[in-house]
Design a protein around this motif. Structure first.
Motif, mmCIF file in Angstrom:
data_model
loop_
_atom_site.group_PDB
_atom_site.id
_atom_site.type_symbol
_atom_site.label_atom_id
_atom_site.label_comp_id
_atom_site.label_asym_id
_atom_site.label_seq_id
_atom_site.Cartn_x
_atom_site.Cartn_y
_atom_site.Cartn_z
ATOM 1 N N ARG A 148 12.500 0.045 -5.599
ATOM 2 C CA ARG A 148 11.881 0.654 -4.416
ATOM 3 C C ARG A 148 10.592 1.390 -4.775
ATOM 4 N N LEU A 149 9.604 1.239 -3.898
ATOM 5 C CA LEU A 149 8.353 1.993 -3.943
ATOM 6 C C LEU A 149 8.424 2.975 -2.790
ATOM 7 N N VAL A 150 8.267 4.274 -3.076
ATOM 8 C CA VAL A 150 8.332 5.282 -2.027
ATOM 9 C C VAL A 150 7.026 6.071 -1.971
ATOM 10 N N VAL A 151 6.615 6.382 -0.740
ATOM 11 C CA VAL A 151 5.367 7.120 -0.509
ATOM 12 C C VAL A 151 5.635 8.181 0.551
ATOM 13 N N ASP A 152 5.184 9.400 0.278
ATOM 14 C CA ASP A 152 5.366 10.505 1.226
ATOM 15 C C ASP A 152 4.423 10.336 2.418
ATOM 16 N N PRO A 153 4.730 10.952 3.566
ATOM 17 C CA PRO A 153 3.931 10.778 4.775
ATOM 18 C C PRO A 153 2.473 11.229 4.644
ATOM 19 N N VAL A 154 2.202 12.267 3.870
ATOM 20 C CA VAL A 154 0.828 12.753 3.704
ATOM 21 C C VAL A 154 -0.011 11.725 2.935
ATOM 22 N N SER A 155 0.544 11.187 1.864
ATOM 23 C CA SER A 155 -0.167 10.190 1.063
ATOM 24 C C SER A 155 -0.302 8.863 1.799
ATOM 25 N N LEU A 156 0.632 8.594 2.693
ATOM 26 C CA LEU A 156 0.667 7.305 3.375
ATOM 27 C C LEU A 156 -0.610 7.006 4.139
ATOM 28 N N ASP A 157 -1.212 8.006 4.750
ATOM 29 C CA ASP A 157 -2.456 7.791 5.485
ATOM 30 C C ASP A 157 -3.549 7.210 4.592
ATOM 31 N N LEU A 158 -3.550 7.575 3.322
ATOM 32 C CA LEU A 158 -4.571 7.103 2.386
ATOM 33 C C LEU A 158 -4.166 5.812 1.672
ATOM 34 N N LEU A 159 -2.896 5.412 1.813
ATOM 35 C CA LEU A 159 -2.385 4.255 1.072
ATOM 36 C C LEU A 159 -1.975 3.078 1.947
ATOM 37 N N ASP A 160 -2.084 3.202 3.253
ATOM 38 C CA ASP A 160 -1.644 2.150 4.168
ATOM 39 C C ASP A 160 -2.309 0.817 3.812
ATOM 40 N N GLY A 161 -1.506 -0.217 3.635
ATOM 41 C CA GLY A 161 -2.017 -1.538 3.297
ATOM 42 C C GLY A 161 -2.193 -1.782 1.807
ATOM 43 N N SER A 162 -1.803 -0.826 0.972
ATOM 44 C CA SER A 162 -2.022 -0.939 -0.473
ATOM 45 C C SER A 162 -0.983 -1.820 -1.155
ATOM 46 N N GLU A 163 -1.392 -2.352 -2.303
ATOM 47 C CA GLU A 163 -0.505 -3.132 -3.161
ATOM 48 C C GLU A 163 -0.475 -2.460 -4.528
ATOM 49 N N VAL A 164 0.724 -2.264 -5.067
ATOM 50 C CA VAL A 164 0.886 -1.705 -6.408
ATOM 51 C C VAL A 164 1.262 -2.850 -7.337
ATOM 52 N N ASP A 165 0.457 -3.015 -8.381
ATOM 53 C CA ASP A 165 0.657 -4.091 -9.348
ATOM 54 C C ASP A 165 0.761 -3.476 -10.740
ATOM 55 N N TYR A 166 1.276 -4.252 -11.680
ATOM 56 C CA TYR A 166 1.296 -3.849 -13.084
ATOM 57 C C TYR A 166 0.487 -4.888 -13.836
ATOM 58 N N VAL A 167 -0.543 -4.429 -14.545
ATOM 59 C CA VAL A 167 -1.489 -5.323 -15.193
ATOM 60 C C VAL A 167 -1.492 -5.068 -16.694
ATOM 61 N N GLU A 168 -1.444 -6.148 -17.459
ATOM 62 C CA GLU A 168 -1.564 -6.081 -18.913
ATOM 63 C C GLU A 168 -2.765 -6.938 -19.312
ATOM 64 N N ASP A 169 -3.728 -6.320 -20.006
ATOM 65 C CA ASP A 169 -4.884 -7.060 -20.497
ATOM 66 C C ASP A 169 -5.360 -6.450 -21.811
ATOM 67 N N LEU A 170 -6.501 -6.884 -22.293
ATOM 68 C CA LEU A 170 -6.999 -6.390 -23.579
ATOM 69 C C LEU A 170 -7.261 -4.885 -23.572
ATOM 70 N N GLY A 171 -7.551 -4.330 -22.409
ATOM 71 C CA GLY A 171 -7.821 -2.903 -22.300
ATOM 72 C C GLY A 171 -6.568 -2.049 -22.262
ATOM 73 N N GLY A 172 -5.409 -2.680 -22.161
ATOM 74 C CA GLY A 172 -4.156 -1.938 -22.102
ATOM 75 C C GLY A 172 -3.315 -2.392 -20.931
ATOM 76 N N SER A 173 -2.331 -1.615 -20.603
ATOM 77 C CA SER A 173 -1.456 -1.943 -19.479
ATOM 78 C C SER A 173 -1.313 -0.713 -18.596
ATOM 79 N N ALA A 174 -1.213 -0.971 -17.282
ATOM 80 C CA ALA A 174 -1.130 0.146 -16.339
ATOM 81 C C ALA A 174 -0.730 -0.351 -14.964
ATOM 82 N N PHE A 175 -0.200 0.566 -14.176
ATOM 83 C CA PHE A 175 0.000 0.291 -12.761
ATOM 84 C C PHE A 175 -1.353 0.415 -12.084
ATOM 85 N N LYS A 176 -1.681 -0.518 -11.212
ATOM 86 C CA LYS A 176 -2.952 -0.520 -10.492
ATOM 87 C C LYS A 176 -2.679 -0.570 -8.997
ATOM 88 N N VAL A 177 -3.442 0.199 -8.246
ATOM 89 C CA VAL A 177 -3.318 0.214 -6.797
ATOM 90 C C VAL A 177 -4.521 -0.504 -6.201
#
Length: 107
Positions: free
Chosen positions: A61-90
């Protein structure tokens, strides 16, 4: 209508981290003021709260609070691994600008 997506790659990584830490596979995404572009993304493992929006992928599950939701509506959270490292990306359609670090954005 609110739309948030957690990719399969991100769900797998959250499940791995949660398993190692013996915590539930719940990724909390929030927005804090600050960073070089005005706002920063904050990730943590945690439980859903009553007002949170919850999106689920592969049992994680991905959970987002109501205050943050206004700024995140329509977002996709991905996990990326490349030569620069690995991280969650929004991928946030509401962000008008960002910075090189990838964890800060402006509206």
């Amino acid at each position: 209508m609110t739309n948030l997506t957690l990719t399969e790659a991100a769900a797998r990584r959250v499940a791995q981290i949660a398993d190692k830490q013996a915590k539930p596979a719940v990724l909390r995404l929030a927005v804090d003021g600050g960073g070089c572009a005005g706002f920063t993304y904050r990730f943590a493992l945690g439980e859903p709260e009553a007002d949170d929006l919850v999106a689920e992928t592969a049992g994680v599950r991905l959970v987002v609070d109501p205050v943050s939701l206004d700024l995140l509506d329509g977002s996709e959270v991905d996990y990326v691994e490349d030569l620069g490292g690995s991280a969650f990306k929004v991928k946030n359609p509401n962000a008008a600008s960002g910075c090189g670090c990838g964890s800060s954005f402006g509206i």
